[in-house]
Scaffold this motif. Structure first.
Motif, PDB file in Angstrom:
ATOM      1  N   ILE A  61     -24.114 -37.387 -12.945  1.00 44.05           N
ATOM      2  CA  ILE A  61     -25.411 -37.318 -12.278  1.00 44.05           C
ATOM      3  C   ILE A  61     -25.145 -37.019 -10.810  1.00 44.05           C
ATOM      4  CG2 ILE A  61     -27.505 -38.570 -11.680  1.00 44.05           C
ATOM      5  CD1 ILE A  61     -27.115 -40.151 -14.306  1.00 44.05           C
ATOM      6  N   LEU A  62     -25.622 -35.864 -10.380  1.00 41.62           N
ATOM      7  CA  LEU A  62     -25.346 -35.387  -9.028  1.00 41.62           C
ATOM      8  C   LEU A  62     -26.473 -35.752  -8.074  1.00 41.62           C
ATOM      9  CD1 LEU A  62     -24.107 -31.799  -9.984  1.00 41.62           C
ATOM     10  CD2 LEU A  62     -22.790 -33.931  -9.855  1.00 41.62           C
ATOM     11  N   THR A  92     -39.540 -22.153 -24.380  1.00 41.00           N
ATOM     12  CA  THR A  92     -38.243 -21.477 -24.322  1.00 41.00           C
ATOM     13  C   THR A  92     -38.030 -20.833 -22.961  1.00 41.00           C
ATOM     14  OG1 THR A  92     -38.254 -21.077 -26.699  1.00 41.00           O
ATOM     15  CG2 THR A  92     -36.834 -19.654 -25.362  1.00 41.00           C
ATOM     16  N   ARG A  93     -39.052 -20.157 -22.459  1.00 42.07           N
ATOM     17  CA  ARG A  93     -38.933 -19.466 -21.170  1.00 42.07           C
ATOM     18  C   ARG A  93     -38.672 -20.440 -20.032  1.00 42.07           C
ATOM     19  NH1 ARG A  93     -42.460 -17.878 -17.603  1.00 42.07           N
ATOM     20  NH2 ARG A  93     -44.281 -18.252 -18.878  1.00 42.07           N
ATOM     21  N   VAL A  94     -39.442 -21.522 -19.946  1.00 40.29           N
ATOM     22  CA  VAL A  94     -39.243 -22.454 -18.822  1.00 40.29           C
ATOM     23  C   VAL A  94     -37.963 -23.257 -18.985  1.00 40.29           C
ATOM     24  CG1 VAL A  94     -41.702 -22.571 -18.264  1.00 40.29           C
ATOM     25  CG2 VAL A  94     -40.701 -24.321 -19.742  1.00 40.29           C
ATOM     26  N   SER A  95     -37.571 -23.532 -20.211  1.00 36.03           N
ATOM     27  CA  SER A  95     -36.344 -24.309 -20.434  1.00 36.03           C
ATOM     28  C   SER A  95     -35.101 -23.540 -20.013  1.00 36.03           C
ATOM     29  CB  SER A  95     -36.235 -24.730 -21.900  1.00 36.03           C
ATOM     30  OG  SER A  95     -37.262 -25.645 -22.208  1.00 36.03           O
ATOM     31  N   ASN A  96     -35.202 -22.222 -19.943  1.00 38.76           N
ATOM     32  CA  ASN A  96     -34.067 -21.406 -19.509  1.00 38.76           C
ATOM     33  C   ASN A  96     -33.894 -21.390 -17.999  1.00 38.76           C
ATOM     34  OD1 ASN A  96     -33.106 -20.681 -22.053  1.00 38.76           O
ATOM     35  ND2 ASN A  96     -34.575 -19.013 -22.220  1.00 38.76           N
ATOM     36  N   GLN A 101     -35.503 -29.467 -14.886  1.00 40.99           N
ATOM     37  CA  GLN A 101     -34.611 -30.523 -15.350  1.00 40.99           C
ATOM     38  C   GLN A 101     -35.094 -31.139 -16.655  1.00 40.99           C
ATOM     39  OE1 GLN A 101     -34.352 -33.219 -11.966  1.00 40.99           O
ATOM     40  NE2 GLN A 101     -32.255 -32.500 -11.665  1.00 40.99           N
ATOM     41  N   GLN A 102     -36.398 -31.296 -16.767  1.00 42.29           N
ATOM     42  CA  GLN A 102     -36.986 -31.902 -17.959  1.00 42.29           C
ATOM     43  C   GLN A 102     -38.254 -31.146 -18.306  1.00 42.29           C
ATOM     44  OE1 GLN A 102     -37.263 -36.288 -17.769  1.00 42.29           O
ATOM     45  NE2 GLN A 102     -36.123 -36.101 -15.858  1.00 42.29           N
ATOM     46  N   CYS A 103     -38.518 -31.006 -19.594  1.00 37.00           N
ATOM     47  CA  CYS A 103     -39.734 -30.339 -20.048  1.00 37.00           C
ATOM     48  C   CYS A 103     -40.220 -31.067 -21.294  1.00 37.00           C
ATOM     49  CB  CYS A 103     -39.453 -28.871 -20.356  1.00 37.00           C
ATOM     50  SG  CYS A 103     -40.901 -27.970 -20.968  1.00 37.00           S
ATOM     51  N   TYR A 104     -41.464 -31.500 -21.255  1.00 38.45           N
ATOM     52  CA  TYR A 104     -42.051 -32.250 -22.362  1.00 38.45           C
ATOM     53  C   TYR A 104     -43.337 -31.579 -22.821  1.00 38.45           C
ATOM     54  CZ  TYR A 104     -39.065 -35.954 -20.479  1.00 38.45           C
ATOM     55  OH  TYR A 104     -37.999 -36.676 -20.015  1.00 38.45           O
ATOM     56  N   ARG A 105     -43.494 -31.423 -24.121  1.00 36.84           N
ATOM     57  CA  ARG A 105     -44.803 -31.092 -24.677  1.00 36.84           C
ATOM     58  C   ARG A 105     -45.540 -32.415 -24.776  1.00 36.84           C
ATOM     59  NH1 ARG A 105     -44.527 -27.156 -29.946  1.00 36.84           N
ATOM     60  NH2 ARG A 105     -43.033 -25.682 -29.073  1.00 36.84           N
ATOM     61  N   VAL A 106     -46.777 -32.430 -24.298  1.00 32.50           N
ATOM     62  CA  VAL A 106     -47.536 -33.677 -24.313  1.00 32.50           C
ATOM     63  C   VAL A 106     -48.898 -33.438 -24.957  1.00 32.50           C
ATOM     64  CG1 VAL A 106     -46.360 -34.627 -22.290  1.00 32.50           C
ATOM     65  CG2 VAL A 106     -48.418 -33.273 -21.966  1.00 32.50           C
ATOM     66  N   SER A 107     -49.529 -34.530 -25.305  1.00 34.62           N
ATOM     67  CA  SER A 107     -50.854 -34.419 -25.904  1.00 34.62           C
ATOM     68  C   SER A 107     -51.870 -35.156 -25.046  1.00 34.62           C
ATOM     69  CB  SER A 107     -50.854 -34.994 -27.319  1.00 34.62           C
ATOM     70  OG  SER A 107     -50.546 -36.364 -27.281  1.00 34.62           O
ATOM     71  N   MET A 114     -43.376 -31.117 -16.662  1.00 29.44           N
ATOM     72  CA  MET A 114     -42.001 -30.759 -16.335  1.00 29.44           C
ATOM     73  C   MET A 114     -41.570 -31.427 -15.034  1.00 29.44           C
ATOM     74  SD  MET A 114     -42.154 -26.709 -17.122  1.00 29.44           S
ATOM     75  CE  MET A 114     -43.882 -26.559 -16.730  1.00 29.44           C
ATOM     76  N   ILE A 115     -40.284 -31.665 -14.931  1.00 27.82           N
ATOM     77  CA  ILE A 115     -39.676 -32.134 -13.689  1.00 27.82           C
ATOM     78  C   ILE A 115     -38.813 -30.978 -13.189  1.00 27.82           C
ATOM     79  CG2 ILE A 115     -38.206 -33.857 -12.566  1.00 27.82           C
ATOM     80  CD1 ILE A 115     -40.710 -35.069 -13.932  1.00 27.82           C
ATOM     81  N   LEU A 116     -39.108 -30.519 -11.975  1.00 26.48           N
ATOM     82  CA  LEU A 116     -38.370 -29.413 -11.370  1.00 26.48           C
ATOM     83  C   LEU A 116     -37.619 -29.928 -10.155  1.00 26.48           C
ATOM     84  CD1 LEU A 116     -41.243 -26.749 -11.260  1.00 26.48           C
ATOM     85  CD2 LEU A 116     -39.754 -27.310 -13.168  1.00 26.48           C
ATOM     86  N   GLN A 117     -36.433 -29.404  -9.926  1.00 27.74           N
ATOM     87  CA  GLN A 117     -35.646 -29.747  -8.748  1.00 27.74           C
ATOM     88  C   GLN A 117     -35.308 -28.453  -8.029  1.00 27.74           C
ATOM     89  OE1 GLN A 117     -34.912 -33.192  -8.301  1.00 27.74           O
ATOM     90  NE2 GLN A 117     -34.591 -32.486  -6.218  1.00 27.74           N
TER      91      GLN A 117
END
Length: 163
Positions: A61-62, A92-96, A101-107, A114-117
């Motif tokens: 973990i950096l 798929t596109r955003v996960s690439n 850092q994290q991507c969740y499908r939610v309801s 998503m968590i972006l850094q």
């Protein structure tokens, strides 16, 4: 808290998992000593946990701030079309993107969180343009920027590892 019944995890497995999620850099000798088993037993159990995919991978973990990527964005995205193909294509596109850092499908709300850094606001704007503005299926993007990280831990709450 996870249930250990379905995987057949015992107290030794739980102690191993607890130690590894605190410090995965432990040598097998040190790990074995800390969970009170022989090194051979420890190695066999760790291999079993890896093969069962209980341990997915071991990473370092950096520090994003020390490496110049100090802006964290929590992003909600709602799509116009939510068919399985549309959801999968977006995911798929955003996960690439390395910044995701994290991507969740939610309801019950947006379709994705998503968590972006990123380095800074300019980097976020470029990424948002690439990932969201150019996608005709993106209806709404709502972004929250972290002003302070109060807690960060990838650890999973385990059943009591005593015994």
């Amino acid at each position: 808290m996870i249930s250990n019944n379905t995987l057949g995890l015992d107290a030794i497995d739980l102690r191993i998992l607890d130690q590894l999620q605190r410090d995965a850099s432990l040598t097998n000798q040190a790990l074995a000593a800390s969970v009170h088993v022989s090194p051979a037993t420890c190695m066999r159990r760790v291999r079993k946990l890896v093969e069962a995919k209980v341990i997915e991978r071991q990473v370092a973990i950096l520090s994003a701030e020390r490496l110049g990527a100090g802006l964290t964005a929590i992003v909600e995205v709602t799509l116009d079309a939510q068919s399985a193909d549309h959801l999968q294509a977006f995911e798929t596109r955003v996960s690439n993107a390395a910044e995701v850092q994290q991507c969740y499908r939610v309801s019950s709300g947006p379709d994705f969180v998503m968590i972006l850094q990123v380095v800074d606001m300019a980097a976020y704007q470029g990424l948002a343009h690439r990932l969201f503005a150019g996608d005709a299926n993106v209806r709404n993007v709502r972004t929250f920027f972290s002003v302070k990280r109060s807690k960060f831990s990838p650890a999973i709450s385990l059943p009591s590892a005593t015994a």
